[in-house]
Design an enzyme around this catalytic site. Structure first.
Site, PDB file in Angstrom:
ATOM      1  N   ALA A   1       1.010  -1.633   0.084  1.00  0.00           N
ATOM      2  CA  ALA A   1      -0.584  -0.014  -0.055  1.00  0.00           C
ATOM      3  C   ALA A   1       0.707   1.366  -0.094  1.00  0.00           C
ATOM      4  O   ALA A   1       0.392   2.223  -0.232  1.00  0.00           O
ATOM      5  CB  ALA A   1      -0.673  -0.166   1.015  1.00  0.00           C
TER       6      ALA A   1
ATOM      7  N   PHE B   1      -6.017   1.485   3.515  1.00  0.00           N
ATOM      8  CA  PHE B   1      -7.173   0.774   4.391  1.00  0.00           C
ATOM      9  C   PHE B   1      -6.805   0.499   5.561  1.00  0.00           C
ATOM     10  O   PHE B   1      -7.633   0.616   6.551  1.00  0.00           O
ATOM     11  CB  PHE B   1      -7.813   0.116   2.662  1.00  0.00           C
ATOM     12  CG  PHE B   1      -8.386   0.251   2.131  1.00  0.00           C
ATOM     13  CD1 PHE B   1      -8.454   1.913   1.787  1.00  0.00           C
ATOM     14  CD2 PHE B   1      -8.819  -0.368   1.059  1.00  0.00           C
ATOM     15  CE1 PHE B   1      -8.966   2.354   0.539  1.00  0.00           C
ATOM     16  CE2 PHE B   1      -9.379   0.214  -0.215  1.00  0.00           C
ATOM     17  CZ  PHE B   1      -9.095   1.602  -0.451  1.00  0.00           C
ATOM     18  N   ARG B   2      -5.779   0.106   5.807  1.00  0.00           N
ATOM     19  CA  ARG B   2      -5.362  -0.614   6.922  1.00  0.00           C
ATOM     20  C   ARG B   2      -4.613   0.138   7.866  1.00  0.00           C
ATOM     21  O   ARG B   2      -4.563   0.143   9.345  1.00  0.00           O
ATOM     22  CB  ARG B   2      -4.111  -1.176   6.973  1.00  0.00           C
ATOM     23  CG  ARG B   2      -4.822  -3.102   6.369  1.00  0.00           C
ATOM     24  CD  ARG B   2      -3.231  -3.905   6.008  1.00  0.00           C
ATOM     25  NE  ARG B   2      -3.695  -4.523   5.050  1.00  0.00           N
ATOM     26  CZ  ARG B   2      -4.761  -5.938   4.917  1.00  0.00           C
ATOM     27  NH1 ARG B   2      -4.717  -5.847   6.458  1.00  0.00           N
ATOM     28  NH2 ARG B   2      -4.124  -6.656   4.194  1.00  0.00           N
TER      29      ARG B   2
ATOM     30  N   ASP C   1      -5.111  -1.645  -6.841  1.00  0.00           N
ATOM     31  CA  ASP C   1      -5.549  -0.356  -7.098  1.00  0.00           C
ATOM     32  C   ASP C   1      -5.557  -0.210  -8.885  1.00  0.00           C
ATOM     33  O   ASP C   1      -5.455   0.018  -9.588  1.00  0.00           O
ATOM     34  CB  ASP C   1      -4.836   1.215  -6.681  1.00  0.00           C
ATOM     35  CG  ASP C   1      -3.021   0.153  -6.912  1.00  0.00           C
ATOM     36  OD1 ASP C   1      -3.032   0.139  -7.541  1.00  0.00           O
ATOM     37  OD2 ASP C   1      -2.624   0.872  -5.771  1.00  0.00           O
TER      38      ASP C   1
ATOM     39  N   HIS D   1      -3.647  -9.917  -4.664  1.00  0.00           N
ATOM     40  CA  HIS D   1      -4.643  -9.506  -3.771  1.00  0.00           C
ATOM     41  C   HIS D   1      -6.143  -9.423  -4.964  1.00  0.00           C
ATOM     42  O   HIS D   1      -6.839  -9.239  -4.377  1.00  0.00           O
ATOM     43  CB  HIS D   1      -5.052  -8.350  -3.019  1.00  0.00           C
ATOM     44  CG  HIS D   1      -3.612  -9.252  -1.949  1.00  0.00           C
ATOM     45  ND1 HIS D   1      -3.702  -9.504  -0.681  1.00  0.00           N
ATOM     46  CD2 HIS D   1      -3.617 -10.936  -1.084  1.00  0.00           C
ATOM     47  CE1 HIS D   1      -2.742  -9.445   0.410  1.00  0.00           C
ATOM     48  NE2 HIS D   1      -2.520 -10.659   0.132  1.00  0.00           N
TER      49      HIS D   1
ATOM     50  N   CYS E   1     -17.921 -12.503 -12.047  1.00  0.00           N
ATOM     51  CA  CYS E   1     -18.470 -13.779 -11.579  1.00  0.00           C
ATOM     52  C   CYS E   1     -18.264 -14.642 -11.018  1.00  0.00           C
ATOM     53  O   CYS E   1     -17.344 -15.694 -11.167  1.00  0.00           O
ATOM     54  CB  CYS E   1     -19.863 -14.055 -13.061  1.00  0.00           C
ATOM     55  SG  CYS E   1     -20.905 -15.232 -12.443  1.00  0.00           S
TER      56      CYS E   1
ATOM     57  N   CYS F   1     -19.807 -18.368 -13.171  1.00  0.00           N
ATOM     58  CA  CYS F   1     -19.282 -18.940 -14.308  1.00  0.00           C
ATOM     59  C   CYS F   1     -17.678 -18.038 -14.362  1.00  0.00           C
ATOM     60  O   CYS F   1     -17.000 -18.844 -15.844  1.00  0.00           O
ATOM     61  CB  CYS F   1     -20.158 -18.188 -15.808  1.00  0.00           C
ATOM     62  SG  CYS F   1     -20.173 -16.807 -16.528  1.00  0.00           S
TER      63      CYS F   1
ATOM     64  N   CYS G   1     -25.813 -15.001 -16.222  1.00  0.00           N
ATOM     65  CA  CYS G   1     -25.868 -15.666 -16.146  1.00  0.00           C
ATOM     66  C   CYS G   1     -26.642 -16.450 -14.607  1.00  0.00           C
ATOM     67  O   CYS G   1     -26.851 -17.501 -14.439  1.00  0.00           O
ATOM     68  CB  CYS G   1     -24.154 -16.942 -16.154  1.00  0.00           C
ATOM     69  SG  CYS G   1     -22.844 -17.266 -14.559  1.00  0.00           S
TER      70      CYS G   1
ATOM     71  N   SER H   1       5.438  -2.177   1.812  1.00  0.00           N
ATOM     72  CA  SER H   1       4.269  -3.132   2.843  1.00  0.00           C
ATOM     73  C   SER H   1       4.954  -3.167   4.068  1.00  0.00           C
ATOM     74  O   SER H   1       6.503  -2.773   3.894  1.00  0.00           O
ATOM     75  CB  SER H   1       4.975  -4.144   1.714  1.00  0.00           C
ATOM     76  OG  SER H   1       4.125  -5.568   2.134  1.00  0.00           O
TER      77      SER H   1
END
Ligand code: ZN
Length: 252
Positions: free
Chosen positions: A22, A33-34, A102, A119, A127, A130, A154, A192
């Site tokens: 991040a 976000f952490r 991102d 991630h 989906c 499918c 689907c 990181s």
């Protein structure tokens, strides 16, 4: 100078593996976000099983995605993303492994065959039945208008193509990362905290084989003090990495 030592390592390398977190995207305006102001401190994460079994959880999930999409959508790659692309074009990089969803490496021009988005990515919707992927934009527009979680033609449930809490990483991504790490003659972790597994264990596999291991991060990481760390630079990646890459690629 620490940046000069990083430049020397990059200069000697012909097969570097870069792992990013991040911290390399904050200069693009994407909050960690952490971190203390991150979304996760205000919202509780939606676990995969809840997402699949509960309409309420899906609405909560898409609400949160709507908030992050507005940020991702506008964000541009920064000097660190571009510096990594310059290293790739100089033939020095076997893989860019990222924990970020991102899509900024992709947009900066990192080659698809070298990029492993451990991630997943928020730039696609997938989906759950499918496995077709599509552009998120129309789904966001529909959700904003109707407040109904989007579904696939689907009949399957749609979700951002990211790895949610309670979901395993894709085996194919881990395989590609492992292959790259086995070939690496240098491993560099950027932005990181190296606290999320299995992503954080990947650089150690290369380092334990004897590849030099450099870490650039502002704030502590879980690998600080390990004997296998060759170089630890404390500081903002944008202040260190572009300069080091420029020096590494300069003609003597
Ligand atoms: Zn489908």
């Amino acid at each position: 100078m620490a940046a000069e030592r990083l430049a020397e390592l990059l200069k000697s390398s012909k097969a570097a593996v870069i792992l990013t977190g991040a911290g390399i995207s904050t200069a693009s305006g994407i909050p960690d976000f952490r971190g203390p102001n991150g979304l996760w401190s205000r919202r509780r994460p939606v676990y995969y099983d809840d997402f699949m079994s509960s309409e309420t959880a899906r609405i909560e999930y898409w609400d949160y995605k709507l908030e992050s999409w507005d940020i991702y959508h506008r964000a541009q790659p920064n000097a660190v993303h571009h510096a990594i692309v310059a290293l790739e074009r100089a033939g020095k990089v076997v893989a860019v492994l990222t924990q970020n969803v991102d899509g900024l490496h992709r947009r900066a021009g990192t080659a698809t065959e070298r990029l492993v988005e451990l991630h997943g990515t928020d730039l696609l919707v997938e989906c759950q039945r499918c496995h077709a992927t599509s552009d998120p934009l129309p789904h966001f527009d529909a959700f904003r208008a109707t407040r109904r979680p989007p579904t696939c033609g689907c009949g399957g449930i749609l979700k951002a193509a990211t790895i949610s809490f309670g979901q395993s990483l894709r085996a194919s991504d881990l395989d590609r990362a492992a292959v790259a790490v086995r070939r690496a003659d240098l491993v560099v972790a950027l932005g990181s905290t190296l606290s999320v597994h299995p992503a954080a264990s990947l650089p150690l596999l290369a380092a334990q084989r004897g590849a030099p291991y450099a870490i650039v991060n502002r704030g502590a990481t879980d690998h600080d003090g390990l004997a296998s760390v060759t170089l630890r630079i404390e500081g903002d990646v944008t202040a260190v990495v572009p300069r080091a890459v420029e020096a590494a690629l300069a003609h003597d």
